[in-house]
Design a protein around this motif. Structure first.
Motif, PDB file in Angstrom:
ATOM      1  N   VAL A  42       4.413   5.444   3.742  1.00  0.00           N
ATOM      2  CA  VAL A  42       3.886   4.285   3.024  1.00  0.00           C
ATOM      3  C   VAL A  42       4.293   3.036   3.784  1.00  0.00           C
ATOM      4  CG1 VAL A  42       3.985   2.949   0.878  1.00  0.00           C
ATOM      5  CG2 VAL A  42       4.032   5.418   0.777  1.00  0.00           C
ATOM      6  N   GLY A  43       3.374   2.087   3.868  1.00  0.00           N
ATOM      7  CA  GLY A  43       3.683   0.812   4.509  1.00  0.00           C
ATOM      8  C   GLY A  43       2.878  -0.302   3.878  1.00  0.00           C
ATOM      9  N   SER A  44       3.503  -1.481   3.770  1.00  0.00           N
ATOM     10  CA  SER A  44       2.796  -2.625   3.211  1.00  0.00           C
ATOM     11  C   SER A  44       3.436  -3.906   3.707  1.00  0.00           C
ATOM     12  CB  SER A  44       2.836  -2.591   1.686  1.00  0.00           C
ATOM     13  OG  SER A  44       2.117  -3.686   1.163  1.00  0.00           O
ATOM     14  N   THR A  45       2.657  -4.963   3.740  1.00  0.00           N
ATOM     15  CA  THR A  45       3.163  -6.294   4.034  1.00  0.00           C
ATOM     16  C   THR A  45       3.020  -7.187   2.806  1.00  0.00           C
ATOM     17  OG1 THR A  45       0.997  -6.947   4.871  1.00  0.00           O
ATOM     18  CG2 THR A  45       2.593  -6.134   6.482  1.00  0.00           C
ATOM     19  N   LYS A  46       2.619  -6.596   1.690  1.00  0.00           N
ATOM     20  CA  LYS A  46       2.386  -7.333   0.448  1.00  0.00           C
ATOM     21  C   LYS A  46       3.503  -7.058  -0.552  1.00  0.00           C
ATOM     22  CE  LYS A  46      -1.829  -8.305   1.882  1.00  0.00           C
ATOM     23  NZ  LYS A  46      -2.102  -9.552   2.506  1.00  0.00           N
ATOM     24  N   ASN A  47       3.786  -8.032  -1.424  1.00  0.00           N
ATOM     25  CA  ASN A  47       4.693  -7.814  -2.547  1.00  0.00           C
ATOM     26  C   ASN A  47       3.880  -7.225  -3.693  1.00  0.00           C
ATOM     27  OD1 ASN A  47       6.945  -8.932  -1.281  1.00  0.00           O
ATOM     28  ND2 ASN A  47       6.305 -11.002  -1.854  1.00  0.00           N
ATOM     29  N   TYR A  48       4.370  -6.148  -4.296  1.00  0.00           N
ATOM     30  CA  TYR A  48       3.674  -5.565  -5.430  1.00  0.00           C
ATOM     31  C   TYR A  48       4.671  -4.859  -6.333  1.00  0.00           C
ATOM     32  CZ  TYR A  48       3.712  -1.195  -2.711  1.00  0.00           C
ATOM     33  OH  TYR A  48       4.089  -0.103  -1.971  1.00  0.00           O
ATOM     34  N   ASN A  49       4.257  -4.609  -7.569  1.00  0.00           N
ATOM     35  CA  ASN A  49       5.107  -4.004  -8.587  1.00  0.00           C
ATOM     36  C   ASN A  49       5.132  -2.490  -8.402  1.00  0.00           C
ATOM     37  OD1 ASN A  49       6.512  -3.266 -10.855  1.00  0.00           O
ATOM     38  ND2 ASN A  49       4.966  -3.968 -12.315  1.00  0.00           N
ATOM     39  N   LEU A  50       6.277  -1.952  -8.008  1.00  0.00           N
ATOM     40  CA  LEU A  50       6.393  -0.502  -7.819  1.00  0.00           C
ATOM     41  C   LEU A  50       6.314   0.261  -9.138  1.00  0.00           C
ATOM     42  CD1 LEU A  50       9.202  -0.282  -5.138  1.00  0.00           C
ATOM     43  CD2 LEU A  50       6.836   0.398  -4.869  1.00  0.00           C
ATOM     44  N   ASN A  51       6.575  -0.410 -10.252  1.00  0.00           N
ATOM     45  CA  ASN A  51       6.565   0.248 -11.560  1.00  0.00           C
ATOM     46  C   ASN A  51       5.198   0.211 -12.233  1.00  0.00           C
ATOM     47  OD1 ASN A  51       9.350   0.826 -11.395  1.00  0.00           O
ATOM     48  ND2 ASN A  51       9.816  -1.275 -12.018  1.00  0.00           N
ATOM     49  N   ALA A  52       4.171  -0.224 -11.541  1.00  0.00           N
ATOM     50  CA  ALA A  52       2.833  -0.321 -12.134  1.00  0.00           C
ATOM     51  C   ALA A  52       2.315   1.045 -12.556  1.00  0.00           C
ATOM     52  CB  ALA A  52       1.865  -0.968 -11.164  1.00  0.00           C
ATOM     53  N   ALA A  53       2.628   2.084 -11.787  1.00  0.00           N
ATOM     54  CA  ALA A  53       2.258   3.473 -12.094  1.00  0.00           C
ATOM     55  C   ALA A  53       0.753   3.678 -12.242  1.00  0.00           C
ATOM     56  CB  ALA A  53       2.993   3.967 -13.337  1.00  0.00           C
ATOM     57  N   LYS A  54      -0.030   2.805 -11.682  1.00  0.00           N
ATOM     58  CA  LYS A  54      -1.486   2.970 -11.710  1.00  0.00           C
ATOM     59  C   LYS A  54      -2.023   2.874 -10.285  1.00  0.00           C
ATOM     60  CE  LYS A  54      -2.344   1.470 -16.392  1.00  0.00           C
ATOM     61  NZ  LYS A  54      -3.108   0.612 -17.275  1.00  0.00           N
ATOM     62  N   PHE A  55      -1.370   3.580  -9.385  1.00  0.00           N
ATOM     63  CA  PHE A  55      -1.798   3.571  -7.995  1.00  0.00           C
ATOM     64  C   PHE A  55      -2.811   4.679  -7.752  1.00  0.00           C
ATOM     65  CE2 PHE A  55       2.593   1.806  -7.568  1.00  0.00           C
ATOM     66  CZ  PHE A  55       2.199   0.517  -7.267  1.00  0.00           C
ATOM     67  N   VAL A 114      -2.819  -2.709  -2.149  1.00  0.00           N
ATOM     68  CA  VAL A 114      -1.494  -3.316  -2.000  1.00  0.00           C
ATOM     69  C   VAL A 114      -0.707  -2.703  -0.845  1.00  0.00           C
ATOM     70  CG1 VAL A 114      -1.293  -4.029  -4.408  1.00  0.00           C
ATOM     71  CG2 VAL A 114      -0.514  -1.747  -3.729  1.00  0.00           C
ATOM     72  N   GLY A 115      -1.223  -1.644  -0.239  1.00  0.00           N
ATOM     73  CA  GLY A 115      -0.513  -1.005   0.863  1.00  0.00           C
ATOM     74  C   GLY A 115      -1.345   0.106   1.477  1.00  0.00           C
ATOM     75  N   LEU A 116      -0.700   0.843   2.386  1.00  0.00           N
ATOM     76  CA  LEU A 116      -1.344   1.958   3.084  1.00  0.00           C
ATOM     77  C   LEU A 116      -0.447   3.192   3.001  1.00  0.00           C
ATOM     78  CD1 LEU A 116      -2.397   0.040   6.311  1.00  0.00           C
ATOM     79  CD2 LEU A 116      -3.928   0.760   4.488  1.00  0.00           C
ATOM     80  N   SER A 117      -1.052   4.337   2.790  1.00  0.00           N
ATOM     81  CA  SER A 117      -0.302   5.594   2.856  1.00  0.00           C
ATOM     82  C   SER A 117      -0.740   6.358   4.100  1.00  0.00           C
ATOM     83  CB  SER A 117      -0.540   6.439   1.594  1.00  0.00           C
ATOM     84  OG  SER A 117      -1.881   6.864   1.520  1.00  0.00           O
ATOM     85  N   ASP A 118       0.107   7.276   4.554  1.00  0.00           N
ATOM     86  CA  ASP A 118      -0.150   8.039   5.788  1.00  0.00           C
ATOM     87  C   ASP A 118      -0.507   7.084   6.927  1.00  0.00           C
ATOM     88  OD1 ASP A 118       0.268  10.390   4.351  1.00  0.00           O
ATOM     89  OD2 ASP A 118      -1.830  10.478   3.759  1.00  0.00           O
ATOM     90  N   LEU A 119       0.320   6.062   7.094  1.00  0.00           N
ATOM     91  CA  LEU A 119       0.073   4.971   8.027  1.00  0.00           C
ATOM     92  C   LEU A 119       0.441   5.371   9.456  1.00  0.00           C
ATOM     93  CD1 LEU A 119      -0.511   1.959   8.622  1.00  0.00           C
ATOM     94  CD2 LEU A 119       1.807   1.469   7.861  1.00  0.00           C
ATOM     95  N   ILE A 143      -4.408   1.615  -3.872  1.00  0.00           N
ATOM     96  CA  ILE A 143      -5.073   0.668  -4.758  1.00  0.00           C
ATOM     97  C   ILE A 143      -4.298   0.593  -6.068  1.00  0.00           C
ATOM     98  CG2 ILE A 143      -7.196   0.203  -6.035  1.00  0.00           C
ATOM     99  CD1 ILE A 143      -8.635   1.653  -3.677  1.00  0.00           C
ATOM    100  N   ASP A 144      -3.970  -0.622  -6.489  1.00  0.00           N
ATOM    101  CA  ASP A 144      -3.262  -0.858  -7.748  1.00  0.00           C
ATOM    102  C   ASP A 144      -4.291  -1.170  -8.826  1.00  0.00           C
ATOM    103  OD1 ASP A 144      -1.592  -1.518  -9.796  1.00  0.00           O
ATOM    104  OD2 ASP A 144      -0.550  -3.142  -8.734  1.00  0.00           O
ATOM    105  N   ALA A 145      -4.574  -0.172  -9.668  1.00  0.00           N
ATOM    106  CA  ALA A 145      -5.597  -0.328 -10.715  1.00  0.00           C
ATOM    107  C   ALA A 145      -5.116  -1.205 -11.866  1.00  0.00           C
ATOM    108  CB  ALA A 145      -6.012   1.040 -11.239  1.00  0.00           C
TER     109      ALA A 145
END
Length: 119
Positions: free
Chosen positions: A27-40, A79-84, A108-110
């Protein structure tokens, strides 16, 4: 005969290039996002690239962050990329391009506004 061989070798060197795999990340991202959103939701595979032309000298310095940002910005809800996979592009000798490439699956953060109903 020697001149022909020299021209062929010189042409091959000038036209050559390579892509070097720099990093593989889960996982990689340059954005701030809520890890507890649980709607990825896993999105499509995308590519972002930051490259510059080379005309005897590079006309810029490629940046890994810019390449990742361009990949993430392919979807407004991402909000980020997986398998980057991060790659460095070296397709120049005297002319060509240099750069960085980021390739991965969008995360994607739904739970973001306007992003409901995804996945």
């Amino acid at each position: 005969m020697k001149k022909t061989a020299l021209i062929i070798i010189l042409g091959a060197v000038i036209a050559s290039g390579c892509t070097v795999r720099v990093a593989d990340m889960t996982v990689g991202s340059t954005k701030n996002y809520n890890l507890n959103a649980a709607k990825f939701v896993k999105g499509p595979r995308v590519i972002g690239e930051d490259s510059y032309p080379v005309i005897l000298v590079p006309l810029g310095i490629p940046n890994m962050k810019t390449a990742i940002d361009k990949a993430i910005e392919k979807d407004k809800c991402a909000v980020g990329l997986s398998d980057l996979v991060i790659s460095q592009l070296n397709h120049s000798f005297l002319f060509g391009k240099i750069g960085m490439r980021a390739e991965g699956n969008l995360i994607i953060d739904a739970s973001q506004p306007g992003c409901t109903g995804r996945g």
